[in-house]
Design a protein around this motif. Structure first.
Motif, mmCIF file in Angstrom:
data_model
loop_
_atom_site.group_PDB
_atom_site.id
_atom_site.type_symbol
_atom_site.label_atom_id
_atom_site.label_comp_id
_atom_site.label_asym_id
_atom_site.label_seq_id
_atom_site.Cartn_x
_atom_site.Cartn_y
_atom_site.Cartn_z
ATOM 1 N N LYS A 115 0.913 -9.468 0.549
ATOM 2 C CA LYS A 115 1.900 -8.959 -0.400
ATOM 3 C C LYS A 115 1.338 -7.822 -1.252
ATOM 4 C CE LYS A 115 5.327 -11.893 0.345
ATOM 5 N NZ LYS A 115 6.773 -11.687 0.309
ATOM 6 N N SER A 116 0.187 -7.289 -0.840
ATOM 7 C CA SER A 116 -0.457 -6.302 -1.715
ATOM 8 C C SER A 116 0.369 -5.019 -1.854
ATOM 9 C CB SER A 116 -1.866 -5.991 -1.224
ATOM 10 O OG SER A 116 -1.804 -5.659 0.139
ATOM 11 N N ALA A 117 1.316 -4.794 -0.926
ATOM 12 C CA ALA A 117 2.155 -3.587 -1.033
ATOM 13 C C ALA A 117 2.922 -3.579 -2.359
ATOM 14 C CB ALA A 117 3.139 -3.517 0.137
ATOM 15 N N ILE A 118 3.207 -4.768 -2.880
ATOM 16 C CA ILE A 118 3.960 -4.823 -4.154
ATOM 17 C C ILE A 118 3.078 -4.310 -5.299
ATOM 18 C CG2 ILE A 118 5.183 -6.337 -5.778
ATOM 19 C CD1 ILE A 118 5.814 -8.161 -3.373
ATOM 20 N N GLU A 119 1.821 -4.764 -5.312
ATOM 21 C CA GLU A 119 0.893 -4.291 -6.356
ATOM 22 C C GLU A 119 0.692 -2.785 -6.255
ATOM 23 O OE1 GLU A 119 -2.845 -6.423 -7.338
ATOM 24 O OE2 GLU A 119 -1.985 -8.002 -6.072
ATOM 25 N N ASP A 120 0.529 -2.313 -5.022
ATOM 26 C CA ASP A 120 0.298 -0.873 -4.827
ATOM 27 C C ASP A 120 1.505 -0.062 -5.292
ATOM 28 O OD1 ASP A 120 -2.139 -1.458 -3.809
ATOM 29 O OD2 ASP A 120 -1.543 -1.291 -1.699
ATOM 30 N N TYR A 121 2.681 -0.610 -5.049
ATOM 31 C CA TYR A 121 3.908 0.109 -5.417
ATOM 32 C C TYR A 121 3.972 0.364 -6.921
ATOM 33 C CZ TYR A 121 8.845 1.103 -6.141
ATOM 34 O OH TYR A 121 10.022 1.679 -6.529
ATOM 35 N N PHE A 122 3.484 -0.587 -7.709
ATOM 36 C CA PHE A 122 3.549 -0.438 -9.165
ATOM 37 C C PHE A 122 2.272 0.180 -9.747
ATOM 38 C CE2 PHE A 122 6.902 -3.647 -8.503
ATOM 39 C CZ PHE A 122 7.933 -2.976 -9.142
ATOM 40 N N ASP A 123 1.472 0.780 -8.895
ATOM 41 C CA ASP A 123 0.242 1.432 -9.348
ATOM 42 C C ASP A 123 0.361 2.939 -9.099
ATOM 43 O OD1 ASP A 123 -2.308 1.831 -10.267
ATOM 44 O OD2 ASP A 123 -3.309 0.806 -8.606
#
Ligand code: G1P
Length: 294
Positions: free
Chosen positions: A63-71
């Motif tokens: 699910k790391s794409a979610i963290e990357d999206y908000f970075d």
């Protein structure tokens, strides 16, 4: 009456999205685009509109794409700057949360929604908090959580959003047993997770927006498994209801279940037809598709 302010929201995003496979095989379902933004963006915007200051994502593996999206995306931003694409850069900047206003915690095993919320307990602390299920997108003049936050400011306690479903669908949801109703707000007599149609206390389903008091976390700590062999938030809420004020709120708006293929398609159609720049083009596309395919 003193009502503790609502500042934090939990978004459980650890689910696998099995109902929309293979679309979700290598990207989180929360990142599936709805018109021009990932689904999760709509839910975060709804939380911010309601005055939420800190968002806690309960994530899982892949699910790391979610963290990357908000970075920040440093490389992408540098390239865009070099090409003079300031409008796109500005659009990307609006997504960025203030530093330190998002937390990510992992649910290490798929033990249910109740367990996912419990995983956020240390970050929630001793405060009321909202829960927004990101599978569910809600369209309304005012966001669903903002409507609820207004009711919460007046009444305090615990509030969950509900709306009507056909009797044939109650088995897919948490269903409430409403008591006295004033306007859109009902007192609660009970609730049950995924009842058979003949056992459902009403046809009011739990929509996926909650405002809860932190005592729910102690109940989740020792909550036994319920429907589907999972630790259910609904079961812990049914216990909390015995000791604390609890209301169901029939929100104004329409919900879309993006964890379901047709629900997802419905969301795309509605949000495209409501989009400030794309509505006219979208309508022409839908009419054209209907003319050719029917
Ligand atoms: C969850 C909740 C349920 C609620 C539903 C709304 O179920 O447990 O009470 O009605 O979301 O979408 P799930 O969809 O995770 O099975």
């Amino acid at each position: 009456m003193f009502v503790k302010p609502l500042r934090k929201a939990v978004l459980p995003v650890a689910g696998l999205g099995t109902r929309v496979l293979p679309a979700t095989k290598s990207i989180p379902k929360e990142m599936l685009p709805v018109v021009d933004r990932p689904a999760v963006q709509y839910v975060v915007d709804e939380a911010i509109e309601a005055g939420i200051e800190h968002i806690i994502f309960v994530t899982g593996r892949a699910k790391s794409a979610i963290e990357d999206y908000f970075d920040r995306a440093f490389e992408l931003e540098t390239i865009l700057r070099g090409k003079g694409k300031s409008d796109v850069l500005e659009a990307l900047n609006t997504i960025l949360p203030e530093p330190g206003t998002m937390s990510f915690v992992r649910q290490q095993a798929p033990l249910g929604l109740g367990h996912a919320i419990w995983c956020a307990r240390d970050i929630i602390g001793d405060e009321p908090f909202a829960v927004l299920l990101p599978d569910v997108l809600i369209e309304g003049q005012t966001g669903c959580l903002a409507q609820m936050a207004k009711v919460y400011a007046e009444h305090g306690g615990n509030i969950i959003a509900v709306d009507e479903v056909p009797n044939t669908d109650v088995h897919k949801y948490g269903v409430i047993d409403p008591g006295t109703k004033t306007g859109r707000l009902s007192e609660m007599r009970g609730m049950v997770e995924k009842p058979a149609a003949q056992d459902a206390p009403s046809n009011l389903k739990i929509t996926g927006r909650y405002i809860l008091q932190p005592e729910i976390l102690e109940l989740l700590e020792n909550q036994e498994t319920g429907a589907g062999g999972e630790i259910q938030l609904t079961d812990a809420m049914a216990r909390l209801m015995q000791n604390q004020p609890f209301h169901a709120y029939e929100y104004e708006g329409m919900d879309f279940d993006c964890g379901d293929r047709l629900g997802y398609l419905r969301a795309i159609a509605h949000f495209a037809l409501g989009h400030k720049e794309l509505a006219v083009g979208a309508r022409a596309i839908f009419e054209n598709a209907l003319a050719h395919k029917s």
